[in-house]
Motif scaffolding. Structure first.
Motif, PDB file in Angstrom:
ATOM      1  N   PHE A  55      32.597  37.943  45.338  1.00  0.00           N
ATOM      2  CA  PHE A  55      32.881  37.333  46.277  1.00  0.00           C
ATOM      3  C   PHE A  55      32.934  38.198  47.334  1.00  0.00           C
ATOM      4  CE2 PHE A  55      37.616  36.138  47.454  1.00  0.00           C
ATOM      5  CZ  PHE A  55      37.162  35.376  48.732  1.00  0.00           C
ATOM      6  N   GLU A  57      34.550  38.296  51.447  1.00  0.00           N
ATOM      7  CA  GLU A  57      35.264  37.605  52.472  1.00  0.00           C
ATOM      8  C   GLU A  57      35.269  38.458  53.479  1.00  0.00           C
ATOM      9  OE1 GLU A  57      39.270  36.737  50.861  1.00  0.00           O
ATOM     10  OE2 GLU A  57      39.476  35.677  52.599  1.00  0.00           O
ATOM     11  N   LEU A  59      37.030  39.978  55.415  1.00  0.00           N
ATOM     12  CA  LEU A  59      38.509  40.804  55.208  1.00  0.00           C
ATOM     13  C   LEU A  59      38.226  42.222  55.159  1.00  0.00           C
ATOM     14  CD1 LEU A  59      40.364  39.771  51.835  1.00  0.00           C
ATOM     15  CD2 LEU A  59      40.735  41.773  53.171  1.00  0.00           C
ATOM     16  N   GLY A 102      37.884  32.266  50.132  1.00  0.00           N
ATOM     17  CA  GLY A 102      39.324  33.051  50.536  1.00  0.00           C
ATOM     18  C   GLY A 102      39.903  32.384  51.607  1.00  0.00           C
ATOM     19  N   CYS A 103      40.931  32.999  51.889  1.00  0.00           N
ATOM     20  CA  CYS A 103      41.823  32.102  52.880  1.00  0.00           C
ATOM     21  C   CYS A 103      41.152  32.010  54.194  1.00  0.00           C
ATOM     22  CB  CYS A 103      43.236  33.006  52.962  1.00  0.00           C
ATOM     23  SG  CYS A 103      44.244  33.062  51.500  1.00  0.00           S
ATOM     24  N   TRP A 128      44.172  37.796  57.651  1.00  0.00           N
ATOM     25  CA  TRP A 128      44.096  39.157  57.205  1.00  0.00           C
ATOM     26  C   TRP A 128      44.375  40.229  58.146  1.00  0.00           C
ATOM     27  CZ3 TRP A 128      44.960  38.880  52.498  1.00  0.00           C
ATOM     28  CH2 TRP A 128      44.519  37.887  51.662  1.00  0.00           C
ATOM     29  N   ASN A 203      40.112  26.268  49.748  1.00  0.00           N
ATOM     30  CA  ASN A 203      40.430  27.471  48.975  1.00  0.00           C
ATOM     31  C   ASN A 203      41.977  27.395  48.738  1.00  0.00           C
ATOM     32  OD1 ASN A 203      39.995  30.137  47.874  1.00  0.00           O
ATOM     33  ND2 ASN A 203      41.228  30.553  49.628  1.00  0.00           N
ATOM     34  N   GLU A 204      42.424  27.599  47.661  1.00  0.00           N
ATOM     35  CA  GLU A 204      43.849  27.834  47.367  1.00  0.00           C
ATOM     36  C   GLU A 204      44.466  26.645  48.151  1.00  0.00           C
ATOM     37  OE1 GLU A 204      45.304  31.818  47.217  1.00  0.00           O
ATOM     38  OE2 GLU A 204      43.935  32.203  45.529  1.00  0.00           O
ATOM     39  N   HIS A 270      41.886  30.410  40.145  1.00  0.00           N
ATOM     40  CA  HIS A 270      41.801  31.841  40.474  1.00  0.00           C
ATOM     41  C   HIS A 270      42.840  32.392  39.655  1.00  0.00           C
ATOM     42  CE1 HIS A 270      40.714  31.101  44.942  1.00  0.00           C
ATOM     43  NE2 HIS A 270      39.835  30.683  43.842  1.00  0.00           N
ATOM     44  N   TYR A 272      44.532  36.585  39.093  1.00  0.00           N
ATOM     45  CA  TYR A 272      44.465  38.094  39.560  1.00  0.00           C
ATOM     46  C   TYR A 272      45.254  38.809  38.458  1.00  0.00           C
ATOM     47  CZ  TYR A 272      41.962  37.438  43.956  1.00  0.00           C
ATOM     48  OH  TYR A 272      41.114  36.917  44.829  1.00  0.00           O
ATOM     49  N   GLU A 329      37.872  33.325  41.621  1.00  0.00           N
ATOM     50  CA  GLU A 329      38.429  34.726  42.167  1.00  0.00           C
ATOM     51  C   GLU A 329      39.223  35.247  41.053  1.00  0.00           C
ATOM     52  OE1 GLU A 329      40.818  34.708  45.807  1.00  0.00           O
ATOM     53  OE2 GLU A 329      39.678  33.444  46.796  1.00  0.00           O
ATOM     54  N   TRP A 333      44.550  43.548  41.147  1.00  0.00           N
ATOM     55  CA  TRP A 333      45.316  43.487  42.665  1.00  0.00           C
ATOM     56  C   TRP A 333      46.461  44.476  42.566  1.00  0.00           C
ATOM     57  CZ3 TRP A 333      45.052  38.664  46.207  1.00  0.00           C
ATOM     58  CH2 TRP A 333      45.468  38.936  47.292  1.00  0.00           C
ATOM     59  N   LEU A 345      43.608  45.247  51.829  1.00  0.00           N
ATOM     60  CA  LEU A 345      43.314  45.021  50.505  1.00  0.00           C
ATOM     61  C   LEU A 345      42.275  46.225  49.874  1.00  0.00           C
ATOM     62  CD1 LEU A 345      43.200  41.015  50.101  1.00  0.00           C
ATOM     63  CD2 LEU A 345      45.127  42.850  50.181  1.00  0.00           C
ATOM     64  N   ALA A 377      36.645  39.565  42.697  1.00  0.00           N
ATOM     65  CA  ALA A 377      37.212  39.714  44.076  1.00  0.00           C
ATOM     66  C   ALA A 377      37.406  41.332  44.006  1.00  0.00           C
ATOM     67  CB  ALA A 377      38.335  38.931  44.200  1.00  0.00           C
ATOM     68  N   GLN A 378      36.602  41.835  44.888  1.00  0.00           N
ATOM     69  CA  GLN A 378      35.368  41.327  45.645  1.00  0.00           C
ATOM     70  C   GLN A 378      34.350  42.207  45.693  1.00  0.00           C
ATOM     71  OE1 GLN A 378      36.403  39.896  49.630  1.00  0.00           O
ATOM     72  NE2 GLN A 378      38.295  38.709  48.840  1.00  0.00           N
ATOM     73  N   LEU A 383      39.921  44.846  47.013  1.00  0.00           N
ATOM     74  CA  LEU A 383      40.520  44.526  45.671  1.00  0.00           C
ATOM     75  C   LEU A 383      39.435  45.249  44.691  1.00  0.00           C
ATOM     76  CD1 LEU A 383      41.731  41.065  46.150  1.00  0.00           C
ATOM     77  CD2 LEU A 383      42.969  42.982  46.146  1.00  0.00           C
TER      78      LEU A 383
END
Ligand code: AHR
Length: 525
Positions: A55, A57, A59, A102-103, A128, A203-204, A270, A272, A329, A333, A345, A377-378, A383
């Motif tokens: 993944f 992102e 970010l 992702g977000c 982010w 996503n989410e 997902h 974590y 994901e 974390w 992150l 991730a990622q 992360l």
């Protein structure tokens, strides 16, 4: 035997089992005997290569500086992509990359990232922080995937976008006719359509993707899924991925599957791993003791139970297992490093992360009948990253080395594994003393992935194949001097694979030693 049932094996029965050898030892000794049987005569599902997906992102320094530095950079690059990172990723055969979030996917408008780079808009990155200059957009991502030989998994904007925006993007990516959008892509430098393999519809959705309830998301999913029309000259079906549950939110799976299963091709969960399972106090990536060590490994093992439960709900609405369960994901974390102005992150990666990665991959292998893709991730600098970069420097993390060692499982046929071993215990936390998976590749070689989670005890492993015999065994091991060992830019090879020596065989049984805190992959021919 499923991995989860290993927990039921007690040290007493194990001692009885090995009594004939006179080798039974207790938890206090420095070496422990364990037995493993690989059922080579009971092949299961194919371990899809895509389980080794990643993944990336928009970010922090995940893409900007991690992958993309631009053609004018002093850092050696291939058309703007860091050469060192490209070479390292090629070497582990990344099968699929998920992008742009992702977000971030639910705030991304694809037109911001096409056309001349200097003219692209600068937007605030609402998920982010900081600003997104959009230098890395559709062409940069699709060409990057092509460069490293990976399939593509694009996340489309459901939270803040429309079905029309999504279908225009798909047309831009995959159309080979003379439509205005196809011509726009050509004018921007790409003649041939690209191949999009997976499409994430939101996503989410239960969180950053819109704080929706399952029935509402399921209806939105149905609407968006209807307008997925790939339009290349040889259209290949795009796998439509529904935004699934976080961790143990089984009500979400029930709600979405019951309302939309017939339109879903894949369902994305997902999960974590946080050392103490507390989002307010995740814990340090590098400064931890044995309590956090075992808690993190225990947390990673929870993946097995989660997959079992989500699969059981999916079975109700999809008994033939047409719908893939994808873990798009996963990873560890931790808290940001105190006092370090790191990008969002960013976290270090230790031997602990290597063991959690190997355990998770072992679990995916055991669930290969339903789990057909996963994306750690990622990829870089975010992360549980494969790679960390700092200006011109790059370091491969312990997690990278596990992905390297485990490449042999990509496309292998999974084989059931039975492990008998006393648990490794610290405080009141138990984890299996040996955790494992196995698969047979196209050349007939049986590969066994093994984890010894004990920080200080060697495992004397007694290994048999049932239904077949191996004439030779070769192995690679990943371990390090301490549970907190890390690779740094100054000392990049502290945690690094080495050949495993010292295996012997007698009457069809192999004997080998798994050193404390190690990951081992065996090739048996
Ligand atoms: O991987 C970081 C973030 O974690 C992703 O953007 C989001 O989907 C998840 O909450």
């Amino acid at each position: 035997m499923k991995i989860s049932s290993w927990m039921a094996v007690h040290s007493l029965s194990f001692c009885l089992l090995l009594a004939w050898e006179g080798t039974c030892v207790g938890q206090t000794a420095k070496a422990i005997d364990a037995q493993i049987i690989v059922h080579a005569d009971r092949p299961g599902a194919v371990i899809q290569r895509e389980i080794y997906g990643q993944f990336a992102e928009q970010l922090g320094h995940g893409i900007d500086q991690g992958i993309w530095v631009g053609e004018a950079s002093a850092i050696p690059n291939i058309k703007g992509y860091r050469k060192d990172v490209v070479d390292a990723l090629k070497a582990i055969h990344v099968p699929v990359i998920r992008w742009p979030g992702g977000c971030f996917a639910d705030e991304y408008h694809w037109r911001d990232g096409v056309g001349p780079r200097q003219q692209r808009p600068v937007r605030r990155n609402l998920s982010w922080g900081g600003e997104e200059i959009n230098a890395f957009g559709t062409h940069e991502f699709m060409d990057f995937a092509e460069l490293i030989g990976a399939e593509t998994y694009i996340g489309v904007n459901v939270g803040g976008g429309t079905p029309r925006e999504m279908s225009d993007w798909l047309e831009y990516l995959t159309a080979d006719g003379q439509s205005s959008i196809a011509r726009e892509r050509r004018a921007n430098g790409r003649d041939k359509p690209w191949k999009v393999s997976y499409l994430g519809i939101g996503n989410e959705a239960w969180g950053c993707g819109g704080h929706m309830r399952p029935a509402y998301y399921a209806d939105l999913y149905r609407q968006f899924a209807t307008f997925v029309h790939p339009s290349g000259s040889e259209p290949s079906p795009i796998v439509r991925v529904a935004s699934g549950a976080s961790g143990d939110d089984f009500a979400w799976t029930e709600g979405v599957m019951s309302a939309a299963a017939e339109l879903i091709d894949a369902y994305g969960v997902h999960y974590y791993t946080l050392p103490m399972n507390d989002w307010n106090k995740k814990g340090s990536a590098t400064d931890f003791g044995e309590a956090e060590w075992i808690a993190t490994l225990h947390g990673a093992l929870r993946m097995d139970e989660l997959l079992t439960m989500h699969s059981a709900i999916m079975d109700k609405y999809d008994p033939k297992k047409r719908v893939a369960l994808v873990v798009d994901e996963w990873g560890t974390w931790y808290d940001p490093q105190p006092g370090v102005a790191a990008p969002a992150l960013y976290q270090q990666n230790s031997l602990r992360d290597a063991l959690t990665a190997a355990m998770t991959l072992n679990i995916f292998h055991a669930h290969a009948d339903r789990v057909r893709m996963a994306n750690i991730a990622q990829m870089v600098n975010v992360l549980q990253a494969m790679i960390l970069t700092d200006q011109k420097r790059m370091v491969l993390t312990p997690t990278y080395h596990v992905f390297d060692m485990y490449q042999v499982f990509q496309g292998a046929t999974s084989l059931p594994v039975e492990v008998r071993s006393p648990d490794y215990i610290f405080g009141n936390v138990h984890v299996p003393g040996v955790q494992a998976s196995a698969g047979r590749d196209a050349a007939g070689i049986v590969h066994v992935g093994l984890v010894n989670p004990s920080p200080d005890k060697t495992i004397r492993l007694h290994l048999r194949l049932s239904g077949s015999q191996a004439k030779s065994i070769k192995g690679r091991i990943l371990t390090a001097p301490a549970i907190t060992s890390i690779n740094t830019f100054e000392h990049p090879d502290v945690v690094k694979p080495a050949p495993l020596a010292g295996a012997s065989s007698k009457d069809g049984e192999w004997m080998l030693r798994l050193p404390p805190r190690s990951v081992v992959v065996l090739d048996m021919r």
